[in-house]
Design an enzyme around this catalytic site. Structure first.
Site, PDB file in Angstrom:
ATOM      1  N   ARG A 130       0.601  -1.408  -0.080  1.00 30.56           N
ATOM      2  CA  ARG A 130       0.062   0.159   0.000  1.00 30.56           C
ATOM      3  C   ARG A 130       1.039   1.615  -0.233  1.00 30.56           C
ATOM      4  NH1 ARG A 130      -3.371  -2.607   3.665  1.00 30.56           N
ATOM      5  NH2 ARG A 130      -5.282  -4.346   1.809  1.00 30.56           N
ATOM      6  N   LYS A 152       3.825  12.287 -10.538  1.00 30.76           N
ATOM      7  CA  LYS A 152       2.372  11.287 -11.534  1.00 30.76           C
ATOM      8  C   LYS A 152       3.478  10.524 -12.174  1.00 30.76           C
ATOM      9  CE  LYS A 152      -0.438  14.643 -13.671  1.00 30.76           C
ATOM     10  NZ  LYS A 152      -0.561  15.089 -15.456  1.00 30.76           N
ATOM     11  N   GLU A 194      10.026  19.128 -23.890  1.00 31.79           N
ATOM     12  CA  GLU A 194       9.153  20.056 -22.786  1.00 31.79           C
ATOM     13  C   GLU A 194       9.798  20.876 -21.819  1.00 31.79           C
ATOM     14  OE1 GLU A 194       5.984  18.036 -21.638  1.00 31.79           O
ATOM     15  OE2 GLU A 194       6.383  16.272 -21.499  1.00 31.79           O
ATOM     16  N   LYS A 235       8.474  23.911 -13.279  1.00 33.34           N
ATOM     17  CA  LYS A 235       7.049  22.875 -12.410  1.00 33.34           C
ATOM     18  C   LYS A 235       7.208  22.701 -11.089  1.00 33.34           C
ATOM     19  CE  LYS A 235       6.109  18.351 -13.275  1.00 33.34           C
ATOM     20  NZ  LYS A 235       5.547  16.716 -14.291  1.00 33.34           N
ATOM     21  N   GLU A 245      -3.593  17.956  -9.914  1.00 35.04           N
ATOM     22  CA  GLU A 245      -4.394  19.083 -10.957  1.00 35.04           C
ATOM     23  C   GLU A 245      -5.607  19.495 -11.194  1.00 35.04           C
ATOM     24  OE1 GLU A 245      -2.757  16.844 -14.491  1.00 35.04           O
ATOM     25  OE2 GLU A 245      -4.508  17.170 -15.270  1.00 35.04           O
ATOM     26  N   ARG A 249      -2.346  22.581 -11.523  1.00 35.74           N
ATOM     27  CA  ARG A 249      -1.480  21.816 -12.936  1.00 35.74           C
ATOM     28  C   ARG A 249      -1.577  21.680 -14.696  1.00 35.74           C
ATOM     29  NH1 ARG A 249       1.286  16.724  -9.958  1.00 35.74           N
ATOM     30  NH2 ARG A 249       2.645  15.997 -11.829  1.00 35.74           N
ATOM     31  N   ASN A 253       0.080  20.278 -19.585  1.00 33.15           N
ATOM     32  CA  ASN A 253      -0.473  19.523 -19.966  1.00 33.15           C
ATOM     33  C   ASN A 253      -0.342  20.272 -21.754  1.00 33.15           C
ATOM     34  OD1 ASN A 253      -2.502  16.743 -20.166  1.00 33.15           O
ATOM     35  ND2 ASN A 253      -1.137  17.025 -18.832  1.00 33.15           N
ATOM     36  N   HIS A 256       0.052  17.945 -24.770  1.00 31.84           N
ATOM     37  CA  HIS A 256      -0.564  16.811 -24.055  1.00 31.84           C
ATOM     38  C   HIS A 256      -1.764  16.021 -24.553  1.00 31.84           C
ATOM     39  CE1 HIS A 256       3.154  17.041 -21.966  1.00 31.84           C
ATOM     40  NE2 HIS A 256       2.663  16.356 -21.983  1.00 31.84           N
ATOM     41  N   HIS A 260      -1.028  12.815 -26.625  1.00 33.20           N
ATOM     42  CA  HIS A 260      -1.061  11.438 -26.398  1.00 33.20           C
ATOM     43  C   HIS A 260      -2.103  10.748 -27.396  1.00 33.20           C
ATOM     44  CE1 HIS A 260      -0.157  12.367 -21.819  1.00 33.20           C
ATOM     45  NE2 HIS A 260      -0.023  12.208 -22.067  1.00 33.20           N
ATOM     46  N   HIS A 274       7.438  10.144 -26.461  1.00 30.62           N
ATOM     47  CA  HIS A 274       7.134  10.786 -26.017  1.00 30.62           C
ATOM     48  C   HIS A 274       6.717  12.528 -25.978  1.00 30.62           C
ATOM     49  CE1 HIS A 274       3.646  13.073 -22.523  1.00 30.62           C
ATOM     50  NE2 HIS A 274       5.152  13.611 -22.488  1.00 30.62           N
TER      51      HIS A 274
HETATM   52  N1  NAD Z   1       5.030  11.454 -14.637  1.00 27.49           N
HETATM   53  C1  NAD Z   1       5.701  12.890 -15.428  1.00 27.49           C
HETATM   54  O1  NAD Z   1       5.112  13.413 -15.165  1.00 27.49           O
HETATM   55  C2  NAD Z   1       6.087  12.803 -16.450  1.00 27.49           C
HETATM   56  C3  NAD Z   1       6.175  14.140 -17.946  1.00 27.49           C
HETATM   57  C4  NAD Z   1       6.855  14.005 -18.802  1.00 27.49           C
HETATM   58  C5  NAD Z   1       6.597  12.313 -19.395  1.00 27.49           C
HETATM   59  N2  NAD Z   1       6.603  10.940 -18.162  1.00 27.49           N
HETATM   60  C6  NAD Z   1       6.804  10.307 -19.478  1.00 27.49           C
HETATM   61  O2  NAD Z   1       7.967   9.822 -19.537  1.00 27.49           O
HETATM   62  C7  NAD Z   1       7.939   8.787 -20.784  1.00 27.49           C
HETATM   63  C8  NAD Z   1       9.025   9.181 -21.337  1.00 27.49           C
HETATM   64  O3  NAD Z   1      10.571   9.338 -21.282  1.00 27.49           O
HETATM   65  P1  NAD Z   1      11.519   9.552 -21.327  1.00 27.49           P
HETATM   66  O4  NAD Z   1      11.314  10.556 -22.897  1.00 27.49           O
HETATM   67  O5  NAD Z   1      12.679   9.735 -20.892  1.00 27.49           O
HETATM   68  O6  NAD Z   1      11.649   8.006 -22.252  1.00 27.49           O
HETATM   69  P2  NAD Z   1      12.641   7.326 -21.668  1.00 27.49           P
HETATM   70  O7  NAD Z   1      12.505   6.373 -20.650  1.00 27.49           O
HETATM   71  O8  NAD Z   1      11.953   5.404 -22.646  1.00 27.49           O
HETATM   72  O9  NAD Z   1      14.157   7.339 -22.283  1.00 27.49           O
HETATM   73  C9  NAD Z   1      14.615   6.863 -23.101  1.00 27.49           C
HETATM   74  C10 NAD Z   1      15.390   6.130 -24.313  1.00 27.49           C
HETATM   75  O10 NAD Z   1      16.670   6.912 -23.785  1.00 27.49           O
HETATM   76  C11 NAD Z   1      17.436   5.966 -22.739  1.00 27.49           C
HETATM   77  N3  NAD Z   1      18.390   5.868 -21.297  1.00 27.49           N
HETATM   78  C12 NAD Z   1      18.333   7.167 -20.349  1.00 27.49           C
HETATM   79  N4  NAD Z   1      18.713   7.469 -20.294  1.00 27.49           N
HETATM   80  C13 NAD Z   1      20.275   7.255 -21.106  1.00 27.49           C
HETATM   81  C14 NAD Z   1      21.288   7.502 -20.361  1.00 27.49           C
HETATM   82  N5  NAD Z   1      21.676   8.751 -19.694  1.00 27.49           N
HETATM   83  N6  NAD Z   1      22.136   7.122 -22.037  1.00 27.49           N
HETATM   84  C15 NAD Z   1      21.590   6.444 -22.701  1.00 27.49           C
HETATM   85  N7  NAD Z   1      20.671   6.181 -23.013  1.00 27.49           N
HETATM   86  C16 NAD Z   1      19.916   6.614 -21.742  1.00 27.49           C
HETATM   87  C17 NAD Z   1      16.552   4.554 -22.119  1.00 27.49           C
HETATM   88  O11 NAD Z   1      17.317   3.234 -22.371  1.00 27.49           O
HETATM   89  C18 NAD Z   1      14.915   4.289 -23.217  1.00 27.49           C
HETATM   90  O12 NAD Z   1      15.668   4.168 -24.527  1.00 27.49           O
HETATM   91  C19 NAD Z   1       6.430   8.919 -21.101  1.00 27.49           C
HETATM   92  O13 NAD Z   1       6.303   7.647 -20.812  1.00 27.49           O
HETATM   93  C20 NAD Z   1       5.777   9.996 -21.049  1.00 27.49           C
HETATM   94  O14 NAD Z   1       4.707   9.309 -20.456  1.00 27.49           O
HETATM   95  C21 NAD Z   1       5.961  11.133 -16.977  1.00 27.49           C
HETATM   96  O1  LIG Z   2       3.277  17.234 -14.526  1.00 26.68           O
HETATM   97  C1  LIG Z   2       2.412  17.003 -14.669  1.00 26.68           C
HETATM   98  O2  LIG Z   2       0.942  17.281 -14.457  1.00 26.68           O
HETATM   99  C2  LIG Z   2       2.063  16.821 -16.908  1.00 26.68           C
HETATM  100  O3  LIG Z   2       1.152  17.177 -17.104  1.00 26.68           O
HETATM  101  C3  LIG Z   2       3.095  16.352 -17.255  1.00 26.68           C
HETATM  102  C4  LIG Z   2       3.247  16.015 -19.120  1.00 26.68           C
HETATM  103  O4  LIG Z   2       4.614  16.685 -19.648  1.00 26.68           O
HETATM  104  C5  LIG Z   2       3.675  14.469 -18.277  1.00 26.68           C
HETATM  105  O5  LIG Z   2       3.790  13.763 -19.999  1.00 26.68           O
HETATM  106  C6  LIG Z   2       2.374  14.038 -17.993  1.00 26.68           C
HETATM  107  O6  LIG Z   2       2.447  12.150 -17.463  1.00 26.68           O
HETATM  108  C7  LIG Z   2       1.087  13.988 -18.522  1.00 26.68           C
HETATM  109  O7  LIG Z   2      -0.083  13.742 -17.260  1.00 26.68           O
HETATM  110  P1  LIG Z   2      -1.392  12.885 -18.216  1.00 26.68           P
HETATM  111  O8  LIG Z   2      -2.628  13.157 -16.587  1.00 26.68           O
HETATM  112  O9  LIG Z   2      -1.883  14.247 -19.194  1.00 26.68           O
HETATM  113  O10 LIG Z   2      -0.627  11.396 -18.034  1.00 26.68           O
HETATM  114 ZN    ZN Z   3       5.382  15.073 -21.437  1.00 26.67          ZN
END
Ligand code: NAD
Ligand SMILES: O=C(O)C(=O)C[C@@H](O)[C@H](O)[C@H](O)COP(=O)(O)O
Ligand code: ZN
Length: 382
Positions: A130, A152, A194, A235, A245, A249, A253, A256, A260, A274
């Protein structure tokens, strides 16, 4: 986790969320300092490191050495690289591995990698027993400026992006900027979308600075560090005011809702990363805003010009293999998490730095816009 001064020389920001507040440290070689930073805050914790194969091959041994030196026992869980790992199957495997490793409530999950790993490992941490705490060690530009901050977490559903997840804040973010030296250029560029987003939302001066200095940001050095810090600061401020959100917040997006839908249309695959989807989605959000008379067409053109200049996609004809029919995109948009009682919400803009949350956007207007964008793509295949 108790607040502490950092043992390392790094830029330090704070996400202010009362009992869930945490530090973001930004600087080179923080992976080597991860043991000391975590031991200072959570002495005696046991750790489970989640990493994808690519990042594990590059950085796992170094972070394990740092943990060993700080007397923090650690196990490692490896997953395949790429968006495909934000799936129920991989999530189940990670959760079972965390339980198998006897990670208890006082222990820590360490997400070592990009946004995929942060979202996946953070979500797993949110449900195991949990909820156990987790630390973000982001290694991509995108994860250092965005996904590691704000809590998130989640995975994708067949119906769309991030549709299963939880708000679960990390207890610490360690952004090792030297890790970006091994990042492939396409991934760096995707993360840059971003960064530009923060300027487009509410910081016109930052966007103008990026227009002039983006080459320095790509090259590394102080300009890159500054851009990461500015992004995290923006951020952290928004998240501090609206953690879940319920209001502003949603500005994060920007790009997005379209983005998305495009990711779903391309099967959450390497055809469109992404950050690339966000770039195209932001260009579309500004063109849509111009079509609705909210901003001048020259503003939308300026946004598109900058994103295109750095090599990001801004038009549908640049998506390898196409994005399919408009009805498919509209289905994905209808599943967006900002939808309220069926009404669509978009982040639109009155100018650069003038984004706002537009509720109850007419679906017919969105559809007509996407049809025009599709026709244009068909008329000019890449
Ligand atoms: N939670 C949030 O607020 C939020 C915000 C923005 C994006 N996201 C999510 O994040 C994801 C995208 O993240 P990303 O762009 O980091 O992609 P990712 O995690 O897939 O990494 C991109 C690629 O780079 C490689 N890599 C990572 N670090 C490296 C390094 N230092 N050197 C060499 N290779 C490396 C990885 O193996 C992968 O192939 C999406 O799923 C998106 O929805 C979430
Ligand atoms: O942190 C947030 O809030 C964002 O919206 C950041 C975005 O860059 C990110 O891709 C996030 O995962 C999108 O959120 P979602 O709620 O639309 O899935
Ligand atoms: Zn994003």
């Amino acid at each position: 986790m108790t607040e502490t001064s950092t043992p390392t020389a790094a830029r330090r920001l704070r996400v202010d969320l009362a009992a869930r507040s945490y530090d973001i440290l930004i600087g080179p070689n923080l992976i080597d300092a991860a043991g000391a930073e975590i031991a200072a805050r959570r002495p005696g914790a046991r750790l489970a490191i989640v990493a994808d194969e690519t990042v594990a091959n590059l950085y796992l041994a170094r972070i394990e050495a740092a943990f060993a030196q700080a007397n923090l026992p650690a196990t490692a869980i490896r997953v395949a690289p790429g968006e495909g790992s934000k799936s129920f199957a991989v999530f189940e495997r990670v959760v079972e591995a965390l339980i198998d490793a006897r990670i208890e409530r006082g222990d820590l999950v360490v997400a070592l990698g990009g946004g995929v790993i942060g979202d996946l490992a953070g979500f797993a941490a949110s449900v195991v027993r949990r909820g156990v705490d987790f630390v973000q060690v982001p290694t991509t530009l995108l994860s250092q400026v965005d996904s590691s901050v704000g809590g998130k977490t989640g995975i994708n559903s067949a119906h769309g992006k991030n549709l299963v997840g939880a708000f679960h804040q990390p207890v610490l973010v360690l952004a090792d900027t030297a890790a970006l030296d091994t990042l492939p250029p396409r991934e760096f560029r995707a993360g840059y979308a971003e960064v530009a987003k923060y300027g487009l939302i509410d910081d016109a001066a930052f966007f103008a600075e990026l227009e002039s200095n983006w080459r320095e940001v790509f090259a590394g050095g102080p300009a890159r560090l500054d851009a990461i810090e500015t992004s995290c600061r923006a951020k952290a401020a928004i998240v501090g005011r609206d953690e879940r959100e319920s209001g502003e917040r949603a500005l994060l997006n920007l790009g997005h809702t379209f983005g998305h839908a495009l990711e779903k249309a391309t099967g959450f695959s390497g055809r469109l990363l992404h950050g690339e989807a966000v770039a195209l989605g932001m260009a579309q959000a500004f063109r849509f805003s111009a079509r609705l008379g909210l901003c001048a067409p020259s503003v939308a053109q300026r946004v598109e010009d900058h994103l295109a200049e750095v090599g990001l996609p801004t038009r549908l004809n640049q998506v390898a293999g196409g994005v399919g029919p408009v009805d498919g995109l509209m289905d994905a948009i209808a599943q967006d998490k900002k939808v309220a009682r069926g009404a669509l919400t978009f982040i639109l803009a009155r100018g650069v730095g003038g984004a706002f949350v537009a509720r109850d956007v007419a679906p017919d207007a969105v559809k007509a816009f996407l049809e025009a964008e599709t026709l244009e793509a068909e008329a000019a295949p890449a």
